[in-house]
Design an enzyme around this catalytic site. Structure first.
Site, mmCIF file in Angstrom:
data_model
loop_
_atom_site.group_PDB
_atom_site.id
_atom_site.type_symbol
_atom_site.label_atom_id
_atom_site.label_comp_id
_atom_site.label_asym_id
_atom_site.label_seq_id
_atom_site.Cartn_x
_atom_site.Cartn_y
_atom_site.Cartn_z
ATOM 1 N N ASP A 18 -2.941 34.359 -30.179
ATOM 2 C CA ASP A 18 -2.677 33.337 -29.161
ATOM 3 C C ASP A 18 -1.192 33.429 -28.795
ATOM 4 O OD1 ASP A 18 -3.927 30.720 -27.897
ATOM 5 O OD2 ASP A 18 -1.844 30.287 -28.467
ATOM 6 N N ASN A 63 3.666 29.560 -17.500
ATOM 7 C CA ASN A 63 2.959 29.230 -16.263
ATOM 8 C C ASN A 63 3.686 28.143 -15.491
ATOM 9 O OD1 ASN A 63 0.828 31.042 -16.264
ATOM 10 N ND2 ASN A 63 -0.459 29.744 -17.568
ATOM 11 N N GLU A 96 -5.002 32.381 -22.859
ATOM 12 C CA GLU A 96 -4.049 33.246 -23.530
ATOM 13 C C GLU A 96 -4.546 33.648 -24.916
ATOM 14 O OE1 GLU A 96 -2.735 29.013 -24.537
ATOM 15 O OE2 GLU A 96 -3.784 30.091 -22.960
#
Length: 627
Positions: free
Chosen positions: A504, A512, A547
């Site tokens: 992760d 983002n 992700e």
């Protein structure tokens, strides 16, 4: 796959010769069937002719046997009648001698005495019992007689005297008469003449017809026998067996002697008495050299001598009928077979023409030797000389196991990769077993090759879309789940362990929010490339969503998983990601590892343990590997 085929076909001369022989055989097959039908017809009709000839020969043999029997019987009866006439001549000669003696001795009796006549009768009575004698002078007056008033009871004496006077050469006359007891009898008249030929007297012998019973009592065939004695006027003198509808002494209608029988003196005569047609022997019996004759008829009806022949004829007729029926059935069957064969050949010709001209490659292969028997035009155009006749098929198909599957019809449709003159293609091979091809004696396989390259490409594209993450190119969650099931099945059967790495990205939401989703996508793509680059060939990396990433490590334990996870973490932490605006972005990741444990039926528990390890890595400061 094979080498690139030649540019032009080169069919062998042996294949051409065999095809010519096959064409000749097919062209003459129906002609051969017609020849066989003609030969069988000749044999059947020859057998019918033989049976018919045998029937006719048997009939002729039976007829000849009957003729021989009738001839023997008639000769036997004739001898008896001739003996009777000889006895009568002896009696007449005895009377004549007595007349001559009396004339020389100048006896008181005009011609012969009464006692002398009776003495002659007693002398011959044993040979001709019941005979009566009468001597007439030329005027018709009774000179001597063995029974009183005999001359008055006999009919026709004046006619007989006139006959002897008018015809000087006549010696005797035989007529029907009756005895004193009204029994039927012969009236035999004989002329007694001088040495100069002058009529001196007439001797009359009245002889019962019963003296002929022993003569006519001869063995004959069957109940249809018939013995008839007629005088010159067709008067019935004797008939055995005795008729019921006609009387002895009755004059019969004339006989028809126009239908000749099988031998000399034989005729087919229909009796005027019982109207039965018989095979009859006719014999003329002269009772004096210069006089008339009697007619002897000995006949036998066909029913009495053709009984066995009729039975054999029925049997032969049944055989002939059976042969004709078999011949008609055989002709019809042969004609039907020829018509069917002609239709089949027409259909086969059309089928061959269609197969040869179809734009789809088609090849016929010997099932045992795997040698090409026939190829159509599309096959030659597609594969060149390698697809020519008598060429081994393994030059086109390298996988020899395919032939065994085709021979057993285990895989009627097979997807293979082939090299054509235009390049590599994916093709479906449709296989059909055919027992024989025309006159080719061995079993064959019909292979239809369909180019499915476009379909395979589309299927591959759809499969890729179904199991691949469109952004990163890694396997998606569906592919990950499917591969995990395969690894679990392998672990159950072979005892191999496997491990999981959960990945992760750290602070990805900040990326983002600060740089936008386009930069976030660049980070995800770069991360996927790093994971793909660090993974081994047998490892299966996948993007699980957002992700989050995971890696399946087949046949790997916890230590191997830790080493790979550390390489991935280190590479990501030390590899900057250049952005489009010229900035450099550094991204780290937290990783958790876990091992699938024996007895687990799915990946969920192992994946949960890896996720828990990942969360501990984040709690411990991120950018680290935990198990």
């Amino acid at each position: 796959m094979t080498n690139t085929p030649d540019a032009s076909p080169s069919p062998s001369s042996s294949g051409t010769l065999r095809n010519n022989l096959i064409a000749f055989f097919l062209a003459h097959r129906n002609h051969s069937r017609r020849s066989i039908a003609w030969i069988i017809s000749c044999l059947i009709w020859g057998s019918i002719a033989l049976l018919s000839f045998q029937t006719w020969s048997d009939y002729r043999a039976q007829e000849q046997n009957a003729y021989k029997h009738l001839s023997d019987t008639s000769r036997q009866i004739e001898r008896g009648i001739v003996d009777l006439f000889a006895t009568n001549r002896s009696i007449s000669n005895a009377i004549h001698e007595a007349v001559r003696r009396n004339q020389h001795s100048r006896s008181s009796c005009p011609l012969v005495c009464q006692d002398e006549l009776k003495s002659i009768r007693r002398l011959y009575n044993e040979l001709t019992p019941g005979i009566e004698l009468l001597l007439l002078d030329v005027t018709g007056k009774a000179v001597a007689e063995t029974d009183p008033d005999l001359v008055n009871r006999l009919v026709g004496l004046p006619e007989i005297i006139d006959q002897f006077k008018a015809r000087g050469g006549i010696q005797a006359d035989v007529r029907f008469a009756r005895t004193l007891s009204h029994a039927p009898a012969f009236m035999i008249s004989r002329a007694i003449r001088s040495p100069a030929g002058d009529l001196q007297a007439i001797a009359i012998l009245l002889e019962p017809l019963s003296v002929l019973d022993a003569v006519f009592d001869v063995p004959l065939l069957g109940e249809g026998r018939n013995v008839t004695l007629l005088d010159a006027k067709n008067t019935l003198l004797v008939r055995k067996p005795t008729p019921l509808t006609v009387n002895i002494g009755q004059q019969l209608e004339p006989m028809d002697y126009s239908h000749a029988g099988p031998g000399a003196g034989s005729f087919w005569i229909r009796s005027p008495i019982d109207r039965v047609q018989r095979l009859t022997i006719k014999r003329s019996l002269p009772y004096a050299l210069t006089s008339g004759e009697l007619i002897l008829l000995v006949g036998l009806s066909p029913a009495d001598y053709l009984g066995g022949w009729v039975f054999s004829t029925i049997v032969n007729g049944g055989l002939i009928l059976l042969l004709i029926t078999a011949w008609l059935w055989g002709l019809n069957t042969m004609r039907t077979a020829i018509e069917i064969q002609e239709r089949l050949e027409i259909n086969a010709h059309v089928t061959r023409k269609v197969l040869m001209e179809l734009p789809i490659p088609i090849v016929i292969v010997n099932r045992n030797t795997h040698v090409i028997v026939r190829s159509n035009t599309a096959m030659i155009e597609c594969f060149g000389a390698l697809a020519g006749e008598e060429q081994p098929l393994d030059r086109l198909f390298k996988d020899i196991d395919i032939f065994e599957d085709w021979s057993r019809a285990a895989t009627p449709i097979t997807l293979v990769e082939l090299m054509t003159r235009a390049g590599k293609i994916h093709a479906e091979v449709h296989c059909t077993n055919v027992a024989e091809l025309d006159a080719y004696a061995e079993p064959c396989l019909l292979l239809v090759i369909v180019d499915v390259s476009d379909r395979v490409e589309r299927e591959h594209h759809l499969k890729t879309e179904a199991f691949t993450d469109p952004l990163t190119g890694l396997a998606n969650r569906r592919k990950f789940s499917l591969e995990s099931k395969n690894l679990i099945a392998e672990a159950h059967h072979q005892g191999h362990d496997f491990s999981i790495i959960s990945i992760d990205l750290d602070h990805f939401k900040h990326v983002n929010d600060e740089y936008g989703h386009d930069v976030g996508d660049q980070v995800l793509i770069a991360t996927a490339k790093t994971i793909q680059l660090m993974s081994r060939d047998q490892d299966i990396p996948a993007r699980m969503g957002g992700e989050e990433f995971s890696v399946l490590l087949p046949q790997s334990g916890l230590e191997e998983a830790r080493m790979l996870a550390e390489r991935i973490r280190h590479t990501m932490a030390t590899t900057p990601i250049p952005l489009a605006n010229g900035k450099i972005l550094h991204v780290t990741a937290s990783l958790g590892i876990a091992t699938w444990q024996e007895g687990e039926q799915d990946i969920q528990n192992a994946l949960k343990r890896a996720d828990e390890a990942l969360y501990r890595a984040k709690e411990c400061g991120r950018n680290r590997v935990m198990d």
